[in-house]
Design a protein around this motif. Structure first.
Motif, PDB file in Angstrom:
ATOM      1  N   PHE A  99     -26.173 -11.724  50.182  1.00  0.00           N
ATOM      2  CA  PHE A  99     -24.982 -12.351  49.625  1.00  0.00           C
ATOM      3  C   PHE A  99     -23.741 -11.687  50.192  1.00  0.00           C
ATOM      4  O   PHE A  99     -23.633 -10.453  50.242  1.00  0.00           O
ATOM      5  CB  PHE A  99     -24.955 -12.221  48.105  1.00  0.00           C
ATOM      6  N   TYR A 144     -18.986  -2.782  53.127  1.00  0.00           N
ATOM      7  CA  TYR A 144     -17.826  -3.493  52.628  1.00  0.00           C
ATOM      8  C   TYR A 144     -16.649  -3.224  53.556  1.00  0.00           C
ATOM      9  O   TYR A 144     -16.681  -2.334  54.410  1.00  0.00           O
ATOM     10  CB  TYR A 144     -17.513  -3.108  51.177  1.00  0.00           C
ATOM     11  N   TYR A 150     -21.594 -11.387  34.844  1.00  0.00           N
ATOM     12  CA  TYR A 150     -21.900 -12.460  35.784  1.00  0.00           C
ATOM     13  C   TYR A 150     -23.146 -13.182  35.295  1.00  0.00           C
ATOM     14  O   TYR A 150     -24.014 -12.594  34.657  1.00  0.00           O
ATOM     15  CB  TYR A 150     -22.175 -11.906  37.183  1.00  0.00           C
ATOM     16  N   GLN A 195     -30.352  -8.605  47.835  1.00  0.00           N
ATOM     17  CA  GLN A 195     -30.931  -8.681  46.503  1.00  0.00           C
ATOM     18  C   GLN A 195     -32.440  -8.809  46.623  1.00  0.00           C
ATOM     19  O   GLN A 195     -32.937  -9.753  47.235  1.00  0.00           O
ATOM     20  CB  GLN A 195     -30.364  -9.853  45.701  1.00  0.00           C
ATOM     21  N   ASN A 201     -16.719  -1.525  37.257  1.00  0.00           N
ATOM     22  CA  ASN A 201     -15.925  -0.997  38.368  1.00  0.00           C
ATOM     23  C   ASN A 201     -15.909   0.517  38.227  1.00  0.00           C
ATOM     24  O   ASN A 201     -15.289   1.054  37.312  1.00  0.00           O
ATOM     25  CB  ASN A 201     -14.514  -1.571  38.316  1.00  0.00           C
ATOM     26  N   GLY A 234     -32.107  -5.432  42.062  1.00  0.00           N
ATOM     27  CA  GLY A 234     -30.814  -6.049  41.820  1.00  0.00           C
ATOM     28  C   GLY A 234     -30.007  -6.134  43.095  1.00  0.00           C
ATOM     29  O   GLY A 234     -30.551  -6.101  44.209  1.00  0.00           O
ATOM     30  N   LEU A 235     -28.707  -6.204  42.959  1.00  0.00           N
ATOM     31  CA  LEU A 235     -27.807  -6.295  44.105  1.00  0.00           C
ATOM     32  C   LEU A 235     -27.506  -4.901  44.638  1.00  0.00           C
ATOM     33  O   LEU A 235     -27.076  -4.030  43.896  1.00  0.00           O
ATOM     34  CB  LEU A 235     -26.496  -6.971  43.701  1.00  0.00           C
ATOM     35  N   TYR A 278     -24.184  -7.741  50.306  1.00  0.00           N
ATOM     36  CA  TYR A 278     -25.222  -7.235  49.427  1.00  0.00           C
ATOM     37  C   TYR A 278     -26.568  -7.808  49.865  1.00  0.00           C
ATOM     38  O   TYR A 278     -26.644  -8.891  50.436  1.00  0.00           O
ATOM     39  CB  TYR A 278     -25.006  -7.684  47.979  1.00  0.00           C
ATOM     40  N   GLU A 309     -26.310 -17.907  43.734  1.00  0.00           N
ATOM     41  CA  GLU A 309     -25.461 -16.735  43.800  1.00  0.00           C
ATOM     42  C   GLU A 309     -24.964 -16.332  42.416  1.00  0.00           C
ATOM     43  O   GLU A 309     -24.849 -17.173  41.528  1.00  0.00           O
ATOM     44  CB  GLU A 309     -24.258 -17.000  44.727  1.00  0.00           C
ATOM     45  N   PRO A 310     -24.636 -15.050  42.218  1.00  0.00           N
ATOM     46  CA  PRO A 310     -24.014 -14.641  40.950  1.00  0.00           C
ATOM     47  C   PRO A 310     -22.642 -15.288  40.813  1.00  0.00           C
ATOM     48  O   PRO A 310     -21.891 -15.391  41.785  1.00  0.00           O
ATOM     49  CB  PRO A 310     -23.874 -13.125  41.101  1.00  0.00           C
ATOM     50  N   ARG A 325      -9.834  -3.959  45.009  1.00  0.00           N
ATOM     51  CA  ARG A 325     -11.066  -3.267  44.668  1.00  0.00           C
ATOM     52  C   ARG A 325     -11.371  -3.296  43.182  1.00  0.00           C
ATOM     53  O   ARG A 325     -12.486  -2.967  42.784  1.00  0.00           O
ATOM     54  CB  ARG A 325     -10.997  -1.825  45.161  1.00  0.00           C
ATOM     55  N   ARG A 326     -10.422  -3.642  42.338  1.00  0.00           N
ATOM     56  CA  ARG A 326     -10.685  -3.677  40.901  1.00  0.00           C
ATOM     57  C   ARG A 326     -10.977  -5.076  40.378  1.00  0.00           C
ATOM     58  O   ARG A 326     -11.424  -5.239  39.253  1.00  0.00           O
ATOM     59  CB  ARG A 326      -9.498  -3.115  40.129  1.00  0.00           C
ATOM     60  N   GLN A 327     -10.739  -6.083  41.189  1.00  0.00           N
ATOM     61  CA  GLN A 327     -10.916  -7.463  40.741  1.00  0.00           C
ATOM     62  C   GLN A 327     -12.367  -7.906  40.869  1.00  0.00           C
ATOM     63  O   GLN A 327     -13.132  -7.343  41.658  1.00  0.00           O
ATOM     64  CB  GLN A 327     -10.021  -8.390  41.560  1.00  0.00           C
ATOM     65  N   PRO A 328     -12.767  -8.910  40.095  1.00  0.00           N
ATOM     66  CA  PRO A 328     -14.134  -9.405  40.251  1.00  0.00           C
ATOM     67  C   PRO A 328     -14.351  -9.998  41.640  1.00  0.00           C
ATOM     68  O   PRO A 328     -13.410 -10.450  42.292  1.00  0.00           O
ATOM     69  CB  PRO A 328     -14.232 -10.490  39.168  1.00  0.00           C
ATOM     70  N   GLN A 329     -15.581  -9.981  42.065  1.00  0.00           N
ATOM     71  CA  GLN A 329     -15.943 -10.502  43.374  1.00  0.00           C
ATOM     72  C   GLN A 329     -16.486 -11.922  43.228  1.00  0.00           C
ATOM     73  O   GLN A 329     -17.106 -12.264  42.224  1.00  0.00           O
ATOM     74  CB  GLN A 329     -16.991  -9.599  44.025  1.00  0.00           C
ATOM     75  N   HIS A 330     -16.249 -12.713  44.256  1.00  0.00           N
ATOM     76  CA  HIS A 330     -16.735 -14.086  44.296  1.00  0.00           C
ATOM     77  C   HIS A 330     -17.736 -14.198  45.433  1.00  0.00           C
ATOM     78  O   HIS A 330     -17.451 -13.778  46.555  1.00  0.00           O
ATOM     79  CB  HIS A 330     -15.564 -15.046  44.473  1.00  0.00           C
ATOM     80  N   PHE A 331     -18.864 -14.783  45.135  1.00  0.00           N
ATOM     81  CA  PHE A 331     -20.001 -14.753  46.048  1.00  0.00           C
ATOM     82  C   PHE A 331     -20.191 -16.053  46.809  1.00  0.00           C
ATOM     83  O   PHE A 331     -19.931 -17.146  46.279  1.00  0.00           O
ATOM     84  CB  PHE A 331     -21.281 -14.462  45.260  1.00  0.00           C
ATOM     85  N   GLY A 332     -20.677 -15.931  48.031  1.00  0.00           N
ATOM     86  CA  GLY A 332     -21.196 -17.071  48.755  1.00  0.00           C
ATOM     87  C   GLY A 332     -22.565 -17.440  48.212  1.00  0.00           C
ATOM     88  O   GLY A 332     -23.125 -16.726  47.368  1.00  0.00           O
ATOM     89  N   ASP A 333     -23.121 -18.548  48.686  1.00  0.00           N
ATOM     90  CA  ASP A 333     -24.385 -19.009  48.112  1.00  0.00           C
ATOM     91  C   ASP A 333     -25.620 -18.388  48.751  1.00  0.00           C
ATOM     92  O   ASP A 333     -26.731 -18.777  48.430  1.00  0.00           O
ATOM     93  CB  ASP A 333     -24.463 -20.544  48.094  1.00  0.00           C
ATOM     94  N   THR A 351     -29.136  -4.581  37.031  1.00  0.00           N
ATOM     95  CA  THR A 351     -30.216  -5.388  37.593  1.00  0.00           C
ATOM     96  C   THR A 351     -30.390  -6.718  36.871  1.00  0.00           C
ATOM     97  O   THR A 351     -31.124  -7.573  37.329  1.00  0.00           O
ATOM     98  CB  THR A 351     -31.544  -4.629  37.587  1.00  0.00           C
ATOM     99  N   PHE A 386     -17.262  -6.591  33.876  1.00  0.00           N
ATOM    100  CA  PHE A 386     -17.456  -8.032  34.001  1.00  0.00           C
ATOM    101  C   PHE A 386     -18.873  -8.400  33.619  1.00  0.00           C
ATOM    102  O   PHE A 386     -19.785  -7.580  33.714  1.00  0.00           O
ATOM    103  CB  PHE A 386     -17.214  -8.473  35.460  1.00  0.00           C
ATOM    104  N   LEU A 391     -17.662  -1.901  42.666  1.00  0.00           N
ATOM    105  CA  LEU A 391     -18.337  -2.639  41.603  1.00  0.00           C
ATOM    106  C   LEU A 391     -19.815  -2.302  41.666  1.00  0.00           C
ATOM    107  O   LEU A 391     -20.441  -2.433  42.720  1.00  0.00           O
ATOM    108  CB  LEU A 391     -18.147  -4.141  41.776  1.00  0.00           C
ATOM    109  N   SER A 394     -12.662  -1.381  34.610  1.00  0.00           N
ATOM    110  CA  SER A 394     -12.832  -2.822  34.461  1.00  0.00           C
ATOM    111  C   SER A 394     -14.313  -3.174  34.444  1.00  0.00           C
ATOM    112  O   SER A 394     -15.138  -2.490  35.055  1.00  0.00           O
ATOM    113  CB  SER A 394     -12.091  -3.589  35.559  1.00  0.00           C
TER     114      SER A 394
END
Lengths: 113, 112
Positions: free
Chosen positions: B90, B48, A36, B37, A91, B42-43, B35, A43-44, B97-105, A105, A34, A101, A32
């Motif tokens: 972040f 986890y 971003y 940054q 992924n 990068g991140l 994470y 945030e991303p 584990r395969r789904q996209p991640q959603h981030f805090g600010d 950069t 993505f 994931l 998978s």
């Protein structure tokens, strides 16, 4: 060698241009993908998932070529509001139930009005 | 619905101090991530968690401690802060584990 590689840019383009972002990855077991978007000091945020058949969302098109381990994102008719950093995300499967994931950069885009 | 929230947004502290960054999500996501940054890197994944009471190291875990006693919370502690830990942190979550991640600010941490 990084697991996910992107051109850092910056890409400076005029408004209305078509922009292409490219990304390569190393793990052939990756399933998978993505893209971003990250605005400065924010945030991303998920822009879109990338499906094997390719997918389109308005002005945005994403594609993956698993044989070449290559992911792309196209923005048509780019707008100043598209200015941001675009992160390629893969992924990676490390065997068994271990998936992570891995973030590129990022490529910085600046669209000039 | 805030989804995933981090606190504090900004923190300045001194070397040697203990600092805890908080992360809370309301989606009941199984997976949570921390994470950092930094420019040029990068991140980078610190730690986890796949579920409550299950945590694992990421790419850069040294100097950090995490816990996950409840599904919705995933605090990150710097036990003895160093200047090299100055960064933007972040927190993120995902269904699996395969789904996209959603981030805090993010939390902007400066260590003097």
């Amino acid at each position: 060698r990084k697991e996910v590689e992107q051109d850092p840019g910056p890409f400076n383009v005029p408004e209305g241009a078509t922009v292409a972002f490219n990304c390569t990855y190393s793990n052939s077991a990756s399933q998978s993908f993505f893209w971003y978007r990250q605005d400065c000091r924010k945030e991303p945020k998920l822009l879109m998932s990338v499906y094997s058949s390719g997918n389109e969302d308005g002005r945005f098109t994403a594609q993956v070529d698993k044989s070449s381990k290559y992911i792309s994102l196209f923005i048509r008719d780019s707008q100043p509001s598209d200015s941001a950093t675009y992160l390629c995300v893969v992924n990676m499967n490390y065997g068994g139930a271990t998936n992570k994931l891995i973030f590129g950069t990022g490529t910085l885009l600046a669209v000039q009005p | 619905d805030a989804g995933i929230t981090q606190s504090p947004r900004y923190k300045i502290t001194e070397t040697g101090r203990q600092v805890t960054l908080m992360c809370h999500q309301t989606w009941s996501h199984s997976y949570m991530f921390w994470y950092r940054q930094d420019l040029g890197h990068g991140l980078r994944l610190i730690y986890y968690s796949a579920a409550a009471d299950i945590t694992d190291k990421g790419e850069v875990p040294d100097g950090y401690v995490v816990s996950r006693s409840k599904t919705e919370n995933f605090p990150l502690t710097l036990e003895s802060a160093t200047r090299s830990q100055t960064s933007v942190y972040f927190c993120a979550s995902s269904e699996d584990r395969r789904q996209p991640q959603h981030f805090g600010d993010g939390t902007r941490l400066s260590i003097l």
